[in-house]
Scaffold this active site. Structure first.
Site, PDB file in Angstrom:
ATOM      1  N   ARG A 242       0.844  -1.182   0.000  1.00 15.60           N
ATOM      2  CA  ARG A 242       0.000   0.000   0.000  1.00 15.60           C
ATOM      3  C   ARG A 242       0.886   1.242   0.000  1.00 15.60           C
ATOM      4  NH1 ARG A 242      -3.389  -2.870  -1.551  1.00 15.60           N
ATOM      5  NH2 ARG A 242      -5.516  -3.199  -0.740  1.00 15.60           N
ATOM      6  N   GLU A 271      -3.217   7.949  -5.480  1.00 14.63           N
ATOM      7  CA  GLU A 271      -3.396   7.232  -6.753  1.00 14.63           C
ATOM      8  C   GLU A 271      -4.585   7.792  -7.528  1.00 14.63           C
ATOM      9  OE1 GLU A 271      -3.648   3.047  -5.918  1.00 14.63           O
ATOM     10  OE2 GLU A 271      -1.567   2.930  -5.250  1.00 14.63           O
ATOM     11  N   HIS A 290      -0.550   0.160  -9.849  1.00 14.51           N
ATOM     12  CA  HIS A 290      -1.361  -0.663  -8.942  1.00 14.51           C
ATOM     13  C   HIS A 290      -1.997  -1.836  -9.697  1.00 14.51           C
ATOM     14  CE1 HIS A 290      -3.726  -0.408  -4.904  1.00 14.51           C
ATOM     15  NE2 HIS A 290      -3.509  -1.663  -5.245  1.00 14.51           N
TER      16      HIS A 290
END
Length: 354
Positions: A242, A271, A290
């Site tokens: 994360r 993000e 991601h």
């Protein structure tokens, strides 16, 4: 009952499995730009929700949904759900552990190999024609190549993904594989040939560090300027966990000042990462968007199990994963006095191995 699906642009659930159970499924794609009041309006009458990373399912959202019983996310992470509020309100926060363990471990391994073997640099040089026209310049890249065999590899977070990474890295012959995880016993780590150590020691002695810990208040910016100063100048950092675990400003300093050799991220604190973020200008940093958990298999399995969590709970069965097991006691008390949101729903607690 109405089940509403929020997936932030991800693959939608198969409505047929809900139809077969006599449940109405309303498919609505939402994301980071969805206003909280709109999100609440969509969820207000739902018994269950299949959600993504954004928007956040926080206390205000949960408190505004009196019928909501379960919020289900794909993967292991549940950081977009307020766990304290969901437990207090008697709402299950569910996930789908195991569906993307292999993918994330593979991605971390791939990023490490790309950095140790300078895959990007050599590929760019060859495609630019420099292998034949500037042979010596290409050969001059070779001293930057690194060897994993004989090294010390540090794993931060030794859950399912950390353990999967340990099995992969073993094949490359490291001298020592160590891990930091205050919630894991050494007897469990012994099964993988891994030694548990304190974080300070891991940072100090590791040649390669890979992060596989959850995002919590405890782990926020655990990779700070002090952490980077503790690491070897030749060290490589991988983060497929994360974004908030790594302080981006501190990482930028560490990479530009030579505190560490290189890094690779699949996640960032914000993000998507801003197009003007200074991290994007660093040659010794790889960033992927991601996608570590992705594959055709993990996607289909994740969508199915995410939906099954809701169906199982509403029919009195245990979900695939439960991130707030304390909620079981709260629901039991509700059933004994004022069942509220759980009225006429079968008791699933006996099906859970808590």
């Amino acid at each position: 009952m109405a089940i509403k699906v929020f997936n932030g642009g991800r693959q939608l659930a198969d409505p047929s499995i809900f139809t077969a159970a006599g449940i109405e499924l309303v498919q609505v794609a939402v994301g980071a730009t969805t206003k909280k009041e709109d999100y609440i309006d969509l969820l207000r009458d739902a018994d269950g929700a299949l959600i993504g990373t954004l928007p956040l399912t926080d206390a205000e959202v949960l408190e505004a949904c009196p019928k909501l019983k379960i919020v289900s996310r794909q993967g292991v992470g549940v950081d977009s759900i307020d766990l304290e509020a969901s437990t207090r309100l008697g709402i299950l926060a569910c996930n789908t552990p195991g569906v993307n363990t292999s993918e994330v471990a593979d991605h971390a391994m791939a990023q490490l190999l790309a950095l140790t073997r300078l895959i990007r640099e050599f590929d760019s040089a060859v495609k630019a024609g420099r292998w034949s026209t500037q042979t010596q310049a290409v050969r001059d890249l070779a001293p930057g190549l690194k060897r994993i065999a004989g090294s010390t590899v540090g794993i931060v977070g030794f859950g399912a993904i950390g353990r999967a990474f340990a099995t992969r890295i073993r094949g490359f012959g490291p001298f020592r594989v160590i891990a930091y995880d205050p919630y894991v016993a050494q007897t469990s780590a012994d099964l993988y040939g891994v030694e548990l150590v304190e974080l300070d020691e891991l940072l100090r002695v590791s040649d390669f560090v890979t992060i596989h810990a959850p995002s919590t208040s405890e782990t926020k910016h655990m990779f700070s300027s002090d952490a980077f100063k503790s690491m070897k100048e030749s060290a490589i950092l991988i983060n497929c966990a994360r974004g908030p675990l790594v302080d981006p400003a501190a990482l930028h300093v560490a990479l530009t000042d030579g505190q560490i050799f290189a890094a690779a991220l699949d996640v960032t604190e914000v993000e998507p990462i801003d197009a003007e973020d200074p991290l994007l200008g660093l040659d010794n940093l790889i960033i992927t968007p991601h996608v570590a958990a992705g594959s055709a298999v993990s996607s289909s399995e994740g969508v199915r199990k995410q939906a099954e969590n809701v169906l199982r709970v509403l029919s009195g069965e245990a979900p695939h994963g439960l991130a707030n097991p304390e909620v079981i006691k709260v629901i039991a008390l509700m059933r004994g006095s004022n069942p509220g949101r759980w009225e006429n729903i079968p008791d699933f607690s006996t099906a859970l191995a808590l």
